[in-house]
Design a protein around this motif. Structure first.
Motif, mmCIF file in Angstrom:
data_model
loop_
_atom_site.group_PDB
_atom_site.id
_atom_site.type_symbol
_atom_site.label_atom_id
_atom_site.label_comp_id
_atom_site.label_asym_id
_atom_site.label_seq_id
_atom_site.Cartn_x
_atom_site.Cartn_y
_atom_site.Cartn_z
ATOM 1 N N ILE A 233 0.848 -1.185 0.000
ATOM 2 C CA ILE A 233 0.000 0.000 0.000
ATOM 3 C C ILE A 233 0.887 1.241 0.000
ATOM 4 C CG2 ILE A 233 -0.199 0.267 2.511
ATOM 5 C CD1 ILE A 233 -3.222 0.852 1.993
ATOM 6 N N ALA A 234 0.385 2.312 -0.589
ATOM 7 C CA ALA A 234 1.158 3.550 -0.681
ATOM 8 C C ALA A 234 0.895 4.422 0.545
ATOM 9 C CB ALA A 234 0.793 4.308 -1.950
ATOM 10 N N PHE B 141 9.076 8.482 -0.518
ATOM 11 C CA PHE B 141 7.636 8.733 -0.563
ATOM 12 C C PHE B 141 7.221 9.252 -1.944
ATOM 13 C CE2 PHE B 141 8.092 8.753 4.037
ATOM 14 C CZ PHE B 141 6.905 8.180 4.464
ATOM 15 N N THR B 142 6.101 8.733 -2.412
ATOM 16 C CA THR B 142 5.533 9.206 -3.674
ATOM 17 C C THR B 142 4.289 10.060 -3.443
ATOM 18 O OG1 THR B 142 4.211 7.182 -3.902
ATOM 19 C CG2 THR B 142 6.400 7.203 -4.933
ATOM 20 N N ALA B 143 3.960 10.292 -2.157
ATOM 21 C CA ALA B 143 2.806 11.125 -1.802
ATOM 22 C C ALA B 143 3.114 11.848 -0.495
ATOM 23 C CB ALA B 143 1.542 10.284 -1.655
ATOM 24 N N ALA C 178 -6.981 4.395 -0.600
ATOM 25 C CA ALA C 178 -6.001 4.872 -1.574
ATOM 26 C C ALA C 178 -4.609 5.044 -0.978
ATOM 27 C CB ALA C 178 -6.481 6.192 -2.171
ATOM 28 N N PHE C 179 -4.543 5.563 0.243
ATOM 29 C CA PHE C 179 -3.273 5.811 0.921
ATOM 30 C C PHE C 179 -3.472 5.599 2.418
ATOM 31 C CE2 PHE C 179 -3.239 8.604 -2.799
ATOM 32 C CZ PHE C 179 -1.967 8.396 -3.333
ATOM 33 N N THR D 133 6.196 2.157 -1.343
ATOM 34 C CA THR D 133 5.077 1.401 -0.788
ATOM 35 C C THR D 133 5.498 0.693 0.497
ATOM 36 O OG1 THR D 133 5.560 -0.628 -2.017
ATOM 37 C CG2 THR D 133 4.119 1.003 -3.084
ATOM 38 N N ILE D 134 4.494 0.296 1.276
ATOM 39 C CA ILE D 134 4.704 -0.496 2.486
ATOM 40 C C ILE D 134 4.207 -1.909 2.206
ATOM 41 C CG2 ILE D 134 3.917 -0.842 4.853
ATOM 42 C CD1 ILE D 134 3.804 2.175 5.158
ATOM 43 N N PRO D 135 5.040 -2.934 2.430
ATOM 44 C CA PRO D 135 4.590 -4.309 2.174
ATOM 45 C C PRO D 135 3.670 -4.817 3.265
ATOM 46 C CG PRO D 135 6.832 -4.309 2.997
ATOM 47 C CD PRO D 135 6.456 -2.862 2.815
ATOM 48 N N LEU D 136 2.920 -5.841 2.935
ATOM 49 C CA LEU D 136 1.965 -6.455 3.845
ATOM 50 C C LEU D 136 2.688 -7.013 5.079
ATOM 51 C CD1 LEU D 136 -1.032 -7.460 4.167
ATOM 52 C CD2 LEU D 136 -0.236 -9.616 3.160
#
Length: 293
Positions: A37-38, A69-71, A239-240, A269-272
C-alpha cells in the motif's frame, strides 16, 4: 473521551487475539486484498515567520521525497483556529506556500493539503481554492468545521478538488451523516478516535457501499499506525495511509514508544505485515520513563 478509551481496549484485544491464534490482524479482519500500500508523509512546518514556515515545509517535502515517498500532505495553516505559532497570514500567502511545496516535490508526487478548519464558510473557502487547481491536489482536508454539514455539502459540490474529513469523528453514525449529507468524497476514520479497529472497519464498509474513497487519518505512535495499516490492507478502496516515519517526526513518543513492523520500500510502498497481532513491540522502558501517575 469514552469512545477514545474504548478504542485502546479494542486495539489491544485485536492484537491479543492475533497473537493467540498466530495470525496478523488483517487476516482476522477478513484477509488482505493487496500485498502493498502507498503511504503519504505528513509534512511538518516550523518557524514563526512566513519565510521560515514556507522553507521548513519545502525542506520536509524534499526529505520525504528523498526517503522514497511518492505522496505527501502539506499542513498549510498560517491563520484560523489552529494557526501555526499564532501566525496571521493572508490567504494569498497560503497559496504561495502551496506553490512552493508543489515546486519542491515536482509534478510526479501526489500532493494533499490539510488546512485545519481554516475557513468559516464554503464561499470564503471557494474564493481561495478556485486558484489551487493548477497545483493538482489529491484532496483538501478539513477546510471547514467538521460538524457544519450543510456548508461542507455546499463546498463539496463546487470545489475543484475532492474534500476529505473524518479525523475527529467518533462512531459510524457521524460518518454516515458526513457521507450521506455532507457528500464528502474521501472519508478519514482514525482508529484511535472512531472507536477502534472494529468500528473503523464498519466505516470502511459504509464508504465502499457509497462509492467513497478511504484514506485513514493516523498520528502519534507505532501502535496506531500499525493498527491503521492492518485495516487499510483489507480495504481495496483505501487509496493511501498516513505514515510519518521517525526520521520526519518531531514527537518523541512516535520515535521511541513502539517499534512497528512496517517499512517503506524503495518504490514508495509499504509491504503487507506478517507478524501475529499488530506486529508492534512496545518499549516498556520508555513507558516507565513517561509515566506520570
Amino acid at each position: 473521551m469514552v469512545i477514545h478509551a474504548l478504542r485502546a481496549v479494542d486495539m489491544a484485544l485485536w492484537d491479543l487475539c492475533g497473537k493467540a491464534v498466530g495470525e496478523p490482524v488483517h487476516a482476522l479482519l477478513g484477509g488482505a486484498v493487496r500485498q502493498r500500500i502507498a503511504p503519504y508523509a505528513s509534512l511538518q512546518p516550523a518557524g514563526k515567520r512566513f519565510e521560515e514556515y514556507r522553507d521548513a515545509l519545502c525542506a520536509s517535502a524534499e526529505r520525504a521525497k528523498n526517503l522514497g515517498f511518492t505522496a505527501v500532505k502539506a499542513e498549510i495553516t498560517m491563520n484560523g483556529p489552529y494557526a501555526h505559532g499564532g501566525m496571521r497570514e493572508s490567504y494569498d500567502r497560503h497559496t504561495e506556500v502551496l506553490a512552493a511545496v508543489r515546486q519542491a516535490v515536482g509534478p510526479g508526487v501526489t500532493l494533499m493539503v490539510d488546512v485545519q478548519y481554516l475557513w468559516e464558510d464554503a464561499q470564503t473557502c471557494l474564493s481561495v481554492i478556485e486558484d489551487w487547481t493548477e497545483f493538482d491536489i489529491y484532496f483538501l482536508e478539513t477546510p471547514l468545521w467538521s460538524d457544519d454539514i450543510q456548508e461542507i455539502a455546499e463546498l463539496v459540490e463546487a470545489a475543484p478538488m475532492p474534500i476529505a474529513y473524518g479525523e475527529w469523528l467518533a462512531t459510524r453514525f457521524e460518518f454516515q451523516e458526513l457521507m450521506d449529507f455532507g457528500k464528502v468524497q474521501i472519508a478519514q476514520p482514525d482508529v484511535g478516535r472512531v472507536g477502534g479497529i472494529g468500528e473503523a472497519k464498519i466505516v470502511c464498509d459504509m464508504a465502499k457501499l457509497r462509492g467513497r474513497t478511504i484514506v485513514p487519518h493516523c498520528w502519534k505512535t507505532g501502535i496506531s499506525i500499525s493498527a491503521t495499516a492492518h485495516l487499510a490492507f483489507t480495504a481495496a478502496h483505501c487509496a493511501f495511509i498516513e505514515y510519518l516515519p521517525p526520521q520526519l517526526c518531531h514527537e518523541r513518543l512516535r520515535r521511541e514508544l513502539a517499534h512497528e513492523e512496517l517499512v517503506l520500500n524503495s518504490d514508495g510502498t509499504i509491504p503487507l505485515p506478517g507478524k501475529p497481532g499488530l506486529g508492534v513491540e512496545v518499549d516498556w522502558d520508555v513507558v516507565r520513563r513517561y509515566k506520570v501517575a
